[in-house]
Design an enzyme around this catalytic site. Structure first.
Site, short mmCIF file in Angstrom:
data_model
loop_
_atom_site.label_atom_id
_atom_site.label_comp_id
_atom_site.label_asym_id
_atom_site.label_seq_id
_atom_site.Cartn_x
_atom_site.Cartn_y
_atom_site.Cartn_z
N ASN A 151 0.86 -1.19 0.00
CA ASN A 151 0.00 0.00 0.00
C ASN A 151 0.89 1.23 0.00
O ASN A 151 1.51 1.55 1.01
CB ASN A 151 -0.89 -0.03 1.25
CG ASN A 151 -1.67 1.26 1.44
OD1 ASN A 151 -1.82 2.04 0.51
ND2 ASN A 151 -2.19 1.47 2.65
N TRP A 152 0.93 1.90 -1.15
CA TRP A 152 1.83 3.06 -1.26
C TRP A 152 1.28 4.32 -0.61
O TRP A 152 2.00 5.31 -0.48
CB TRP A 152 2.09 3.38 -2.73
CG TRP A 152 2.92 2.37 -3.46
CD1 TRP A 152 3.36 1.15 -3.00
CD2 TRP A 152 3.40 2.50 -4.80
NE1 TRP A 152 4.08 0.51 -3.98
CE2 TRP A 152 4.12 1.31 -5.10
CE3 TRP A 152 3.28 3.47 -5.78
CZ2 TRP A 152 4.73 1.11 -6.34
CZ3 TRP A 152 3.88 3.26 -7.01
CH2 TRP A 152 4.60 2.09 -7.27
N LYS A 153 0.01 4.33 -0.28
CA LYS A 153 -0.63 5.54 0.25
C LYS A 153 -0.39 6.72 -0.71
O LYS A 153 -0.25 6.49 -1.90
CB LYS A 153 -0.13 5.85 1.67
CG LYS A 153 -0.10 4.60 2.54
CD LYS A 153 0.18 4.88 3.96
CE LYS A 153 0.34 3.56 4.70
NZ LYS A 153 0.31 3.73 6.13
N HIS A 155 -9.29 0.94 5.21
CA HIS A 155 -7.98 1.16 5.82
C HIS A 155 -8.14 2.13 6.99
O HIS A 155 -8.96 3.05 6.95
CB HIS A 155 -7.00 1.73 4.79
CG HIS A 155 -5.59 1.77 5.28
ND1 HIS A 155 -5.13 2.78 6.09
CD2 HIS A 155 -4.56 0.91 5.10
CE1 HIS A 155 -3.86 2.54 6.39
NE2 HIS A 155 -3.49 1.41 5.80
N GLU A 180 -6.54 4.62 7.94
CA GLU A 180 -6.41 6.05 7.61
C GLU A 180 -7.69 6.59 6.99
O GLU A 180 -8.06 7.74 7.23
CB GLU A 180 -5.19 6.27 6.69
CG GLU A 180 -3.90 6.10 7.48
CD GLU A 180 -2.72 5.58 6.68
OE1 GLU A 180 -2.75 5.64 5.44
OE2 GLU A 180 -1.76 5.09 7.31
N GLU A 192 -4.88 -5.07 10.67
CA GLU A 192 -3.84 -4.06 10.85
C GLU A 192 -4.08 -3.30 12.15
O GLU A 192 -4.88 -2.35 12.18
CB GLU A 192 -3.86 -3.06 9.69
CG GLU A 192 -3.67 -3.68 8.33
CD GLU A 192 -3.18 -2.64 7.34
OE1 GLU A 192 -2.09 -2.83 6.82
OE2 GLU A 192 -3.87 -1.64 7.12
N GLY A 199 2.83 2.27 10.52
CA GLY A 199 3.75 3.38 10.32
C GLY A 199 4.47 3.83 11.58
O GLY A 199 5.08 4.89 11.60
N SER A 238 3.89 -2.18 10.14
CA SER A 238 5.36 -2.15 10.24
C SER A 238 6.03 -3.48 9.90
O SER A 238 7.01 -3.86 10.54
CB SER A 238 5.78 -1.66 11.63
OG SER A 238 5.28 -0.35 11.86
N GLY A 293 3.05 -1.19 4.12
CA GLY A 293 3.08 0.24 3.78
C GLY A 293 4.49 0.69 3.48
O GLY A 293 4.99 0.53 2.36
N GLY A 294 5.17 1.24 4.48
CA GLY A 294 6.51 1.83 4.30
C GLY A 294 7.48 0.96 3.52
O GLY A 294 8.15 1.45 2.59
C1 PEP Z 1 -0.47 0.13 5.97
O1 PEP Z 1 -0.60 1.31 5.78
O2 PEP Z 1 -1.35 -0.63 5.55
C2 PEP Z 1 0.70 -0.34 6.71
C3 PEP Z 1 0.68 -1.53 7.20
O3 PEP Z 1 1.75 0.55 6.85
P1 PEP Z 1 3.21 0.24 7.50
O4 PEP Z 1 3.68 -1.07 6.91
O5 PEP Z 1 4.07 1.38 7.09
O6 PEP Z 1 3.00 0.14 8.97
#
Ligand code: PEP
Length: 260
Positions: free
Chosen positions: A9-11, A100, A102, A172, A178, A218, A239-240
């Protein structure tokens, strides 16, 4: 048996040139990975503006597909700034991340709205990657299972047994997204097992066994092996670490090796 999935997930990250380069780097890596032999699928969710171009790049590899990060619950009309499930589907996208944290936190995506979006995505032939997860406060006061159960029960309300197999669930924990803090493999397994039991209760156990439940929060190459090794973890939503070919491709390699 649930599909094994590594999803990125690049956001709202990546400028155009770097985005296209990253899709190509992941596509090239996937080519040499025999993903079909390991029954593993890779999904990339770039910002909406890159969906069409990204889909063209990945179209030759059936194990690599593109997801949107959101879509509307509406079919179309006067909804400025929104994108419909049909529009997403029309440009070669196969999946959509819905619910999600966010979106829930910053854009008012309630359980009810997420439910409408999941239904719309199913109706239009997209795979919903349906996200659930508790806040830190819920984890601390011991209400985390209750919160997640409510998200699942309400978010998947009215979905038929024949449709649920199209859905991927992502657990999640919000406190791990993040933040660099991740759920321990035991915490992840406890919740994934709980979600699978709930799905078995709401649908049936054979169906529940076939639903992929991804862990997100993470995930990085140095903690993925243990998390992906848990019996009810069918992959990761990342994500990251999905923003760099080096780490994302390494996670694909680990997933292919460890996910069972
Ligand atoms: C996400 O946004 O779905 C996520 C899991 O981010 P991160 O891996 O950066 O925690």
């Amino acid at each position: 048996m649930a599909k094994k999935i590594i999803a990125g997930n690049w956001k709202m990250n990546m400028e155009h040139a770097e985005a296209i380069l990253l899709v190509k780097e992941v596509a090239d890596f996937c080519k040499g990975q025999d993903l079909h032999l390991h029954d593993t699928e890779v999904i990339i969710a770039p910002p909406a503006i890159y969906l069409q171009e990204a889909s063209k790049i990945t179209s030759e590899n059936r194990r690599l597909s593109i997801a949107a990060q959101n879509c509307s619950e509406q079919d179309g009309g006067a909804f400025t700034g929104e994108i419909s499930a049909t529009m997403v589907k029309n440009v070669g996208v196969e999946a959509v991340i819905l619910g999600h944290s966010e979106r829930r936190q910053f854009f008012g995506d309630t359980n009810e709205l997420v439910n409408l979006k999941v239904k719309k995505a199913i109706e239009k032939g997209l795979v919903p990657i349906f996200c659930v997860g508790e806040m830190l406060e819920d984890r601390k006061n011991g209400k985390f299972k209750e919160v997640v159960a409510e998200q699942i029960n309400e978010g998947l309300k009215g979905i038929h047994r024949t449709e649920i197999q199209q859905v991927v669930v992502a657990y999640e924990p919000v406190w791990a997204i993040g933040t660099g803090e991740t759920a321990s493999p035991e915490q992840a397994q406890e919740m994934h097992g709980f979600i699978r039991n709930l799905l078995a209760k709401n649908f049936n156990s054979a169906i529940a066994m076939d639903i992929s439940i991804l862990y997100g929060g993470s995930v990085k190459p140095d903690n993925a092996r243990e998390l992906f090794g848990q019996p009810d973890v069918d992959g990761g939503l990342i994500g990251g670490a999905s923003l760099k070919a080096e780490s994302f491709n390494e996670l694909i390699r680990i997933g292919k090796e460890v996910l069972r």
